[in-house]
Design an enzyme around this catalytic site. Structure first.
Site, PDB file in Angstrom:
ATOM      1  N   THR A   1      -4.790  -7.077  11.043  1.00 48.85           N
ATOM      2  CA  THR A   1      -5.085  -5.838  10.197  1.00 48.85           C
ATOM      3  C   THR A   1      -4.639  -4.467  10.900  1.00 48.85           C
ATOM      4  OG1 THR A   1      -7.152  -6.773   9.283  1.00 48.85           O
ATOM      5  CG2 THR A   1      -7.011  -4.245   9.214  1.00 48.85           C
TER       6      THR A   1
ATOM      7  N   HIS B   1      -2.229  -5.337   1.727  1.00 49.33           N
ATOM      8  CA  HIS B   1      -3.401  -6.139   1.418  1.00 49.33           C
ATOM      9  C   HIS B   1      -3.192  -7.632   1.114  1.00 49.33           C
ATOM     10  CE1 HIS B   1      -7.242  -7.064  -0.365  1.00 49.33           C
ATOM     11  NE2 HIS B   1      -6.764  -7.636  -1.134  1.00 49.33           N
TER      12      HIS B   1
ATOM     13  N   GLU C   1      -9.319 -11.023  -7.555  1.00 52.75           N
ATOM     14  CA  GLU C   1      -8.476  -9.828  -7.220  1.00 52.75           C
ATOM     15  C   GLU C   1      -7.209  -9.864  -8.222  1.00 52.75           C
ATOM     16  OE1 GLU C   1      -9.510  -9.142  -2.271  1.00 52.75           O
ATOM     17  OE2 GLU C   1      -7.467  -9.943  -3.059  1.00 52.75           O
TER      18      GLU C   1
ATOM     19  N   PHE D   1     -16.037   3.497   6.472  1.00 48.71           N
ATOM     20  CA  PHE D   1     -14.501   3.997   6.202  1.00 48.71           C
ATOM     21  C   PHE D   1     -14.324   3.828   4.654  1.00 48.71           C
ATOM     22  CE2 PHE D   1     -14.753  -0.644   7.152  1.00 48.71           C
ATOM     23  CZ  PHE D   1     -14.241  -1.160   5.777  1.00 48.71           C
TER      24      PHE D   1
ATOM     25  N   ARG E   1      -1.333 -14.347   4.742  1.00 51.38           N
ATOM     26  CA  ARG E   1      -2.093 -13.577   5.827  1.00 51.38           C
ATOM     27  C   ARG E   1      -1.283 -13.727   6.957  1.00 51.38           C
ATOM     28  NH1 ARG E   1      -6.378 -11.538   4.315  1.00 51.38           N
ATOM     29  NH2 ARG E   1      -7.406 -11.172   6.242  1.00 51.38           N
TER      30      ARG E   1
ATOM     31  N   TYR F   1     -12.599  -2.019  -4.046  1.00 47.83           N
ATOM     32  CA  TYR F   1     -13.174  -2.260  -2.769  1.00 47.83           C
ATOM     33  C   TYR F   1     -14.637  -2.219  -2.819  1.00 47.83           C
ATOM     34  CZ  TYR F   1      -8.418  -2.244  -0.959  1.00 47.83           C
ATOM     35  OH  TYR F   1      -6.839  -2.616  -0.615  1.00 47.83           O
TER      36      TYR F   1
ATOM     37  N   ASN G   1      -1.865   0.246   6.792  1.00 46.38           N
ATOM     38  CA  ASN G   1      -1.486  -0.834   7.283  1.00 46.38           C
ATOM     39  C   ASN G   1      -0.310  -1.869   6.380  1.00 46.38           C
ATOM     40  OD1 ASN G   1      -3.389  -2.133   5.610  1.00 46.38           O
ATOM     41  ND2 ASN G   1      -4.485  -2.784   7.302  1.00 46.38           N
TER      42      ASN G   1
ATOM     43  N   ARG H   1       2.723  -6.298   9.202  1.00 45.99           N
ATOM     44  CA  ARG H   1       2.276  -5.129   9.758  1.00 45.99           C
ATOM     45  C   ARG H   1       2.757  -4.668  11.148  1.00 45.99           C
ATOM     46  NH1 ARG H   1      -3.636  -7.251   7.532  1.00 45.99           N
ATOM     47  NH2 ARG H   1      -3.622  -6.203   5.794  1.00 45.99           N
TER      48      ARG H   1
ATOM     49  N   LYS I   1       0.765  -1.160   0.040  1.00 46.19           N
ATOM     50  CA  LYS I   1      -0.077  -0.324  -0.030  1.00 46.19           C
ATOM     51  C   LYS I   1       0.956   1.251  -0.163  1.00 46.19           C
ATOM     52  CE  LYS I   1      -3.958  -2.295   2.399  1.00 46.19           C
ATOM     53  NZ  LYS I   1      -4.921  -2.031   3.612  1.00 46.19           N
TER      54      LYS I   1
END
Length: 137
Positions: free
Chosen positions: A91, A115, A126, A57, A85, A49, A112, A102, A9
């Site tokens: 998160t 993704h 995705e 949010f 993950r 998203y 964070n 993270r 990100k």
């Protein structure tokens, strides 16, 4: 081999930790099958998203994801979704286990760092959003 999508990100790209994050993936046995650095448009981010469209949010998420370049990648390996993950951590970086991406690189629950797809089915969708089949090798 299973594939999953990873996005580094804007906050992590700006910090210059792309290589460090990729090293985490490769050191854990995930192979980079495709990668590109892009700038998401508001339309792209909104579509990607869309599942969160009704959440409070959503607009902040779209603004954040369009605030700078991102690196989108297809990671490949055994249990790639779960492994990614696990490497990412929770998160909320304050709740992420030490040594996770993270915990080490994220600024906040919003910024964070990464993704990752949350299921094999979502990974396929995705990946298709960002990559044509010929781009994955």
């Amino acid at each position: 081999m299973q594939q999953t999508l990873s996005i580094i990100k804007p906050d992590a790209v700006e910090k210059g930790v792309i290589g460090k994050i990729i090293d985490r993936f490769e050191s854990a046995g995930l192979r980079i099958a495709a990668a590109k650095k892009i700038k998401l448009s508001k339309c792209d981010a909104s579509q990607f998203y869309a599942i969160h469209k009704e959440r409070s949010f959503f607009n902040d998420l779209v603004d954040y994801m369009t605030s700078g370049p991102v690196v989108v990648m297809v990671l490949e390996g055994e249990n790639a979704v779960a492994k990614n993950r696990e490497l990412m951590g929770a998160t909320d970086p304050k709740k992420a286990a030490p040594g996770t991406i993270r915990a080490d690189f994220a600024e906040s629950i919003d910024a964070n760092a990464v993704h990752g797809s949350d299921s094999e089915e979502n990974a396929k969708n995705e990946i298709a959003f960002f990559f044509a089949g010929r781009e994955i090798c």
